[in-house]
Design a protein around this motif. Sequence first.
Motif, PDB file in Angstrom:
ATOM      1  N   ILE A   1      10.757  -2.597  -6.048  1.00 24.51           N
ATOM      2  CA  ILE A   1      10.861  -1.950  -4.743  1.00 24.51           C
ATOM      3  C   ILE A   1       9.617  -1.118  -4.469  1.00 24.51           C
ATOM      4  CG2 ILE A   1      12.137  -0.246  -3.389  1.00 24.51           C
ATOM      5  CD1 ILE A   1      13.568  -2.950  -3.645  1.00 24.51           C
ATOM      6  N   ALA A   2       9.127  -0.416  -5.469  1.00 21.43           N
ATOM      7  CA  ALA A   2       7.973   0.470  -5.278  1.00 21.43           C
ATOM      8  C   ALA A   2       6.734  -0.302  -4.843  1.00 21.43           C
ATOM      9  CB  ALA A   2       7.694   1.235  -6.568  1.00 21.43           C
ATOM     10  N   THR A   3       6.476  -1.437  -5.478  1.00 24.46           N
ATOM     11  CA  THR A   3       5.270  -2.194  -5.157  1.00 24.46           C
ATOM     12  C   THR A   3       5.450  -3.076  -3.934  1.00 24.46           C
ATOM     13  OG1 THR A   3       4.544  -2.217  -7.474  1.00 24.46           O
ATOM     14  CG2 THR A   3       3.632  -3.920  -6.021  1.00 24.46           C
ATOM     15  N   ASN A   4       6.577  -3.792  -3.858  1.00 25.11           N
ATOM     16  CA  ASN A   4       6.746  -4.836  -2.846  1.00 25.11           C
ATOM     17  C   ASN A   4       7.350  -4.357  -1.529  1.00 25.11           C
ATOM     18  OD1 ASN A   4       5.732  -6.870  -4.551  1.00 25.11           O
ATOM     19  ND2 ASN A   4       7.716  -7.090  -5.547  1.00 25.11           N
ATOM     20  N   LEU A   5       7.900  -3.152  -1.514  1.00 29.89           N
ATOM     21  CA  LEU A   5       8.521  -2.651  -0.280  1.00 29.89           C
ATOM     22  C   LEU A   5       8.070  -1.237   0.064  1.00 29.89           C
ATOM     23  CD1 LEU A   5      10.462  -3.011   2.071  1.00 29.89           C
ATOM     24  CD2 LEU A   5      12.352  -2.355   0.543  1.00 29.89           C
ATOM     25  N   ARG A   6       8.193  -0.324  -0.875  1.00 32.28           N
ATOM     26  CA  ARG A   6       7.810   1.055  -0.564  1.00 32.28           C
ATOM     27  C   ARG A   6       6.311   1.176  -0.303  1.00 32.28           C
ATOM     28  NH1 ARG A   6       9.542   5.195  -4.978  1.00 32.28           N
ATOM     29  NH2 ARG A   6       7.561   4.577  -5.941  1.00 32.28           N
ATOM     30  N   GLY A   7       5.505   0.455  -1.066  1.00 34.23           N
ATOM     31  CA  GLY A   7       4.057   0.494  -0.836  1.00 34.23           C
ATOM     32  C   GLY A   7       3.684   0.082   0.575  1.00 34.23           C
ATOM     33  N   PRO A   8       4.120  -1.111   1.028  1.00 33.98           N
ATOM     34  CA  PRO A   8       3.825  -1.499   2.410  1.00 33.98           C
ATOM     35  C   PRO A   8       4.377  -0.523   3.450  1.00 33.98           C
ATOM     36  CG  PRO A   8       4.493  -3.418   1.148  1.00 33.98           C
ATOM     37  CD  PRO A   8       4.703  -2.225   0.256  1.00 33.98           C
TER      38      PRO A   8
ATOM     39  N   LEU B   1      -4.570  -4.184   8.970  1.00 37.87           N
ATOM     40  CA  LEU B   1      -4.047  -3.923   7.633  1.00 37.87           C
ATOM     41  C   LEU B   1      -3.371  -5.177   7.105  1.00 37.87           C
ATOM     42  CD1 LEU B   1      -3.063  -2.048   5.276  1.00 37.87           C
ATOM     43  CD2 LEU B   1      -1.078  -1.515   6.733  1.00 37.87           C
ATOM     44  N   VAL B   2      -3.675  -5.520   5.861  1.00 35.73           N
ATOM     45  CA  VAL B   2      -2.978  -6.609   5.171  1.00 35.73           C
ATOM     46  C   VAL B   2      -2.339  -6.033   3.918  1.00 35.73           C
ATOM     47  CG1 VAL B   2      -3.165  -8.865   4.074  1.00 35.73           C
ATOM     48  CG2 VAL B   2      -4.674  -8.282   5.991  1.00 35.73           C
ATOM     49  N   ASN B   3      -1.032  -6.197   3.786  1.00 36.68           N
ATOM     50  CA  ASN B   3      -0.323  -5.768   2.576  1.00 36.68           C
ATOM     51  C   ASN B   3      -0.128  -6.975   1.675  1.00 36.68           C
ATOM     52  OD1 ASN B   3       0.301  -2.899   2.617  1.00 36.68           O
ATOM     53  ND2 ASN B   3       1.381  -3.350   4.522  1.00 36.68           N
TER      54      ASN B   3
ATOM     55  N   LEU C   1      11.174  -6.330   3.078  1.00 33.15           N
ATOM     56  CA  LEU C   1       9.891  -6.328   3.782  1.00 33.15           C
ATOM     57  C   LEU C   1       9.951  -7.150   5.062  1.00 33.15           C
ATOM     58  CD1 LEU C   1       6.925  -5.473   3.806  1.00 33.15           C
ATOM     59  CD2 LEU C   1       6.415  -7.481   2.385  1.00 33.15           C
ATOM     60  N   ALA C   2      10.695  -8.247   5.032  1.00 29.82           N
ATOM     61  CA  ALA C   2      10.858  -9.059   6.244  1.00 29.82           C
ATOM     62  C   ALA C   2      11.543  -8.255   7.334  1.00 29.82           C
ATOM     63  CB  ALA C   2      11.649 -10.322   5.927  1.00 29.82           C
TER      64      ALA C   2
ATOM     65  N   VAL D   1      -0.448   1.442  -5.002  1.00 28.51           N
ATOM     66  CA  VAL D   1       0.378   1.691  -3.820  1.00 28.51           C
ATOM     67  C   VAL D   1       1.858   1.828  -4.136  1.00 28.51           C
ATOM     68  CG1 VAL D   1      -1.270   0.652  -2.231  1.00 28.51           C
ATOM     69  CG2 VAL D   1       0.517  -0.769  -3.255  1.00 28.51           C
ATOM     70  N   SER D   2       2.251   1.610  -5.391  1.00 34.23           N
ATOM     71  CA  SER D   2       3.643   1.904  -5.741  1.00 34.23           C
ATOM     72  C   SER D   2       3.926   3.402  -5.684  1.00 34.23           C
ATOM     73  CB  SER D   2       3.978   1.364  -7.136  1.00 34.23           C
ATOM     74  OG  SER D   2       3.260   2.050  -8.140  1.00 34.23           O
TER      75      SER D   2
END
Length: 256
Positions: free
Chosen positions: A109-116, A85-87, A161-162, A62-63
């Motif tokens: 950023i790619a995994t923890n924010l952009r993916g979600p 959906l659960v991220n 993300l928050a 998902v990144s």
Amino acid sequence: MQQLLTDKVVLVVGGTSGLGAGIARAAAREGAAVVVTGRRPEPGDALVAEIGGAASAVTGDVSDPEQAKGVVAQAIDRHGRVDCLVNCAGLTDRGSILDTTPELFDRQIATNLRGPFFTMQAAIADMTSRGASGTIVNISSISARGGQPYLAPYVAAKAGLAGLTKNVAHAHRFDRIRVNALNIGWTQTSGEDATQRRWHDAGDDWVEQANARLPMGKLGQVDEIADAVVFLLSDRSGVVTGSVIDWDQQVIGGQD
């Protein structure tokens, strides 16, 4: 077992191991058809074999925004929709403000924010196209409130993300799509074990040592967090949306 998610299709991104796998097990136990995602097929296939029933697995990283949207599309192809959906996909590689490279920052950023961001985009597009309500839970971190010096890019991503959780919850509240997040604390998982050994030279007794220092005498437990996620996904959590809940035993702002 209360069957809180009967007839729901639940997509757990990063659901093939650790906390994500625990959430997938709990959702299946509560009656959901569960789809889990991961970067490699083998862990997902093993978890699906364990869960049985309507569980299935899709492979994707998902990144990559296209793959993030693609895992949602695959779940819809299999079940006709995504209700929940659960991220839970995450990257915790270490880096401070002084030693973080642009490459590490971009990976975080790619995994923890952009993916979600893009899994939510795809899931909400499906929900709104059907005129259907839905629920989303993002797994964030208590570190989003400041965090450790060695987690600077991770903190940046989780704090983002928050804010994103609240933005999306507000934007789609009249679509009856509820979006919440859990700021989880230090949790006992196989991934955390690997992290402690890789980055902190932890020995075989690191869990016992950690437990002895913690107020509740134990690290966060996967099954307890999974139950909280199921509650937030279910109708039992009522009208709650836009909440970023601290799920930890350290009290932010408390001082001795």
